[in-house]
Design a protein around this motif. Structure first.
Motif, short mmCIF file in Angstrom:
data_model
loop_
_atom_site.label_atom_id
_atom_site.label_comp_id
_atom_site.label_asym_id
_atom_site.label_seq_id
_atom_site.Cartn_x
_atom_site.Cartn_y
_atom_site.Cartn_z
N PRO A 119 27.91 28.91 30.69
CA PRO A 119 26.70 28.10 30.86
C PRO A 119 26.46 27.75 32.33
O PRO A 119 27.36 27.85 33.16
CB PRO A 119 27.00 26.84 30.04
CG PRO A 119 28.08 27.23 29.10
CD PRO A 119 28.90 28.25 29.84
N ILE A 120 25.25 27.36 32.63
CA ILE A 120 24.86 27.02 34.01
C ILE A 120 24.21 25.65 34.01
O ILE A 120 23.42 25.32 33.12
CB ILE A 120 23.89 28.07 34.58
CG1 ILE A 120 24.59 29.42 34.71
CG2 ILE A 120 23.32 27.64 35.91
CD1 ILE A 120 23.68 30.54 35.15
N LYS A 121 24.54 24.87 35.02
CA LYS A 121 23.94 23.55 35.19
C LYS A 121 23.67 23.33 36.67
O LYS A 121 24.57 23.42 37.50
CB LYS A 121 24.88 22.47 34.66
CG LYS A 121 24.28 21.06 34.69
CD LYS A 121 25.22 20.08 34.00
CE LYS A 121 24.63 18.68 33.97
NZ LYS A 121 25.52 17.73 33.26
N ILE A 122 22.42 23.08 37.02
CA ILE A 122 22.00 22.98 38.42
C ILE A 122 21.27 21.67 38.63
O ILE A 122 20.39 21.30 37.84
CB ILE A 122 21.06 24.14 38.80
CG1 ILE A 122 21.64 25.48 38.38
CG2 ILE A 122 20.74 24.11 40.28
CD1 ILE A 122 20.60 26.57 38.35
N GLU A 123 21.61 20.97 39.68
CA GLU A 123 20.86 19.78 40.05
C GLU A 123 19.48 20.19 40.55
O GLU A 123 19.35 21.13 41.34
CB GLU A 123 21.58 19.01 41.16
CG GLU A 123 22.93 18.45 40.71
CD GLU A 123 23.67 17.83 41.88
OE1 GLU A 123 23.62 16.61 42.04
OE2 GLU A 123 24.29 18.60 42.64
#
Length: 741
Positions: free
Chosen positions: A143-147
């Motif tokens: 998974p990817i999580k970006i501010e």
């Protein structure tokens, strides 16, 4: 859950990349493939969610580019630490399988396989592939999580089917495309606009959108006794909610210690900017994000007017150099007006029928020039490559007969076996006293073990392909012991061996290829330095604005293109695309140093993205690295040919300075000494003219040939720039070399 307090959490975040891997609720079943989410205990609000969004991966297939789509969903979330855009794989489809496909999916040729992966068949011959979670790489399921503040821009290709969106981050990282099987990227953009300021690129020809922090409708006064945030950041007095930026304070203090004058002047200039414009800069630290610094500068009305002017006017612009300072750059024309680019086209590959038609009864080739032209525009059909390549590269003469080629191959086989026996019979005792041999052998062993191991031919612990690869590289070391073995040669050999699957033939094709690019691997690196300088010199001619931009952000040395030129773009394209590109370059058409125009073509496709994102040197390097396996070969070749034809007409070349004429393989013309020639003092006091020499020249019958030469510097806007060993340049050069490691 990790046992960390808030302070240590922010310290950890400041040291890590801003792309976070998140862990789903049942991640324990994924065997640790996903990293823990430090914020999973926080209350999270869902602000937007779109299901049916796949992450797209492009990988090497056996015969073609394969596209992998992993089903998932995209969302925008918010917690007390900030706002994020997240993508997670759809575990229900990955684990349980789903044989149903939406009508939208059917329209563009994708469907879910029984394993839950996706089969996708794109246009232009992309391969059909199904991903099985139990055998696929973990990177496909991460998974990817970006501010949100880390998003610098994004691209929504206007002609892409199905619709997709590509995010570019503040450090230059380009994420894999997200494919929308349902809905559209426009819905996501509307949701992002609630938190971010989104504007179209000035050209917007490729669907580029710029992202900034949203401005407040009207400035508000801070509470009594509290400094405005911008002033607080300048003075290092941060409010508690911004305590995570404490790393910037230490960076500011370090800059003050190392260079107090420049740092103080920059800080005061920021105050002046606020006073004159009534605004607060987002980031005032010299070492801060170039994206944030550029955002504050773009608020200046005069600059916006300049940025929106016609690019042909070559107006001044701003960028950020390696140290984080804003720099004005103004392009300068070289005094040569170039004609418009002509439209060029690709053709069909050389077929077996065509090849046989060019052979007479004895095997002689009737018209090698026509064959070269066909190969340049379309490549060679795979089934006849092992017959065409040896003649194209000069292993055999084009006028040789079947019988002569058979005899020459027998001789070359004996020669190869003798050299192979030489290294194979070196005893351990001898090896202990033969350090160069021992070092070369050790390096070959390391590189062979990690060269293209994802491809079937080299896969496995006891792969026959890997053994042959090692044999050929060891034999080449004996054939050319002065050069020996240098990292990168295995990358050059692997596609040749995999296509021919003949140890002896692959060796001699490799030998002829190495004759063309041997200077790339010399210890002195003079050949590489020369090509990087030549690339920038050509860029000044074909794109003065972008060349001035690179000069302003300390990237005119072109070190970010090191890997491209070293192994002729092998890691930038898929396996089959690499062979088609190499075949075009082996023809020697349309002229010398055409491989430099391949690099310029790639840069031309991404120059707008680089300039409008205000990328600095490190960000350009990261962005260029992320282009691997995403470059359109057909577009690259047609644009490169158009650029070459643009600079090669007699009415243009007659006006070119000698340094450009030499790159294009043209004879030097006599010019007044004090106007155009660069005078360099030799160590013995004698004066000599510095020039650059093309990598190879073309001959229709003999094929491309190698040559050497080099200069001590390159003239940029009339100024002689030394290629000396400045510590900053050495650091940048190492960054370019490290692309390849």
């Amino acid at each position: 859950m990790l046992n960390v307090n808030k302070s240590s959490l922010w310290n950890f975040r400041n040291q890590q990349a801003r792309i976070h891997s998140t862990s789903p609720k049942n991640s324990q079943n994924m065997e640790g493939s996903l990293s823990p989410d430090l914020h999973h205990d926080c209350e999270t609000d869902m602000k937007f969610e779109q299901r049916g969004v796949c992450q797209k991966f492009s990988v090497n297939g056996k015969r073609r580019k394969e596209t992998i789509l992993i089903p998932g969903h995209l969302s925008i979330t918010e917690n007390k630490y900030g706002e994020y855009i997240e993508w997670k794989p759809d575990e229900s489809k990955l684990k349980n399988g789903n044989t149903e496909a939406s009508s939208t999916s059917q329209n563009f040729g994708s469907k879910y396989g029984a394993s839950g992966g996706i089969q996708f068949h794109a246009s232009k011959g992309d391969g059909r592939v199904e991903i099985k979670p139990e055998t696929s790489s973990k990177e496909f399921l991460r998974p990817i999580k970006i501010e949100l503040p880390e998003i610098r821009s994004f691209i929504v290709p206007p002609k892409a089917v199905p619709r997709e969106i590509i995010f570019i981050l503040s450090d230059g990282t380009t994420l894999n495309p997200f494919i929308f099987e349902r809905g559209s990227p426009e819905n996501l953009v509307i949701a992002l606009e609630r938190s971010l300021r989104i504007t179209k690129s000035r050209s917007n020809s490729n669907g580029l959108y710029m992202v900034g922090l949203r401005k407040e409708s009207a400035p508000t006064m801070p509470p009594s006794g509290v400094l405005p945030q911008g002033v607080a950041e300048i003075l290092g007095v941060l409010p508690p909610e911004h305590a995570h930026n404490v790393g910037q304070i230490w960076g500011f203090m370090k800059e003050m210690k190392n260079d107090p004058y420049a740092t103080a002047c920059t800080t005061l200039a920021k105050f002046g900017h606020m006073a004159l414009n009534g605004e607060l800069p987002i980031n005032v630290f010299p070492g801060g994000s170039s994206h944030q610094m550029a955002d504050s500068v773009l608020r200046n009305g005069k600059l916006e007017e300049s940025l929106n002017s016609d690019a042909n006017e070559l107006e001044a612009d701003y960028t950020t150099n390696e140290e984080g300072y804003e720099v004005i750059f103004k392009p300068e024309k070289m005094g040569v007006e170039l004609p418009p680019l002509t439209k060029t086209f690709r053709g069909q590959p050389l077929s077996q029928e065509q090849w046989l038609n060019y052979l007479d009864r004895d095997g002689r080739i009737s018209n090698m020039n026509e064959i070269r032209k066909i190969v340049f525009y379309g490549g060679v059909e795979p089934m006849i490559r092992k017959h065409v390549w040896p003649i194209l590269l000069g292993v055999y003469d084009s006028k040789s007969t079947y019988e002569e080629r058979q005899y020459q191959f027998s001789e070359k086989t004996c020669y190869y076996n003798r050299m192979k026996m030489q290294w194979a019979t070196v005893s351990e005792d001898q090896e202990e006293r033969f350090s160069p041999f021992r070092d070369f052998k050790s390096l070959i062993e390391k590189d062979v073990s990690r060269t293209d191991r994802t491809l079937d031919y080299f896969k496995g612990e006891n792969s026959r392909g890997t053994d042959i690869l090692r044999n050929i590289l060891m034999t080449y070391m004996m054939y050319n012991f002065n050069l020996g073995y240098v990292q990168g040669m295995s990358d050059i050999l692997a596609p040749i061996l995999m296509e021919t699957q003949d140890e002896i033939l692959a060796f001699w094709v490799f030998v002829k290829f190495m004759d063309l690019i041997e200077t790339n691997f010399e210890m002195s690196q003079e050949g590489m330095q020369r090509q990087l300088k030549d690339s920038y010199t050509l860029l000044q001619l074909v794109d003065p604005k972008f060349s001035a931009y690179l000069e302003a952000c300390d990237a005119s040395n072109m070190y970010f293109a090191f890997r491209w030129l070293l192994i002729w773009f092998k890691r930038e394209f898929t396996f089959q695309d690499t062979l088609i590109l190499w075949e075009a370059l082996w023809t020697g058409l349309p002229g010398p140093n055409f491989h430099l125009f391949i690099g310029l073509s790639i840069l031309e496709q991404h120059s707008t993205t680089i300039m409008e994102n205000k990328f600095g040197l490190s960000e350009i390097l990261r962005h260029v690295n992320d282009l691997a396996m995403r470059i359109d070969l057909e577009l690259t070749l047609t644009r490169a040919e158009a650029m070459y034809l643009q600079v090669s007409p007699p009415e243009v070349t007659d006006k070119l300075p000698n340094k450009l004429r030499v790159i294009l393989g043209l004879p030097e013309k006599e010019e007044p000494l004090n106007e155009t020639m660069e005078i360099v003092e030799d160590t013995d006091g004698a004066a000599s003219s510095s020039q650059s020499t093309p990598l190879h020249t073309s001959n229709a019958e003999a094929g491309p040939s190698s040559s050497s030469g080099g200069g001590d510097g390159v003239e940029v806007s009339g100024v002689q720039r030394s290629s000396g060993s400045d510590s900053s340049l050495e650091r940048q050069y190492e960054m370019g070399v490290n692309q390849f490691m």
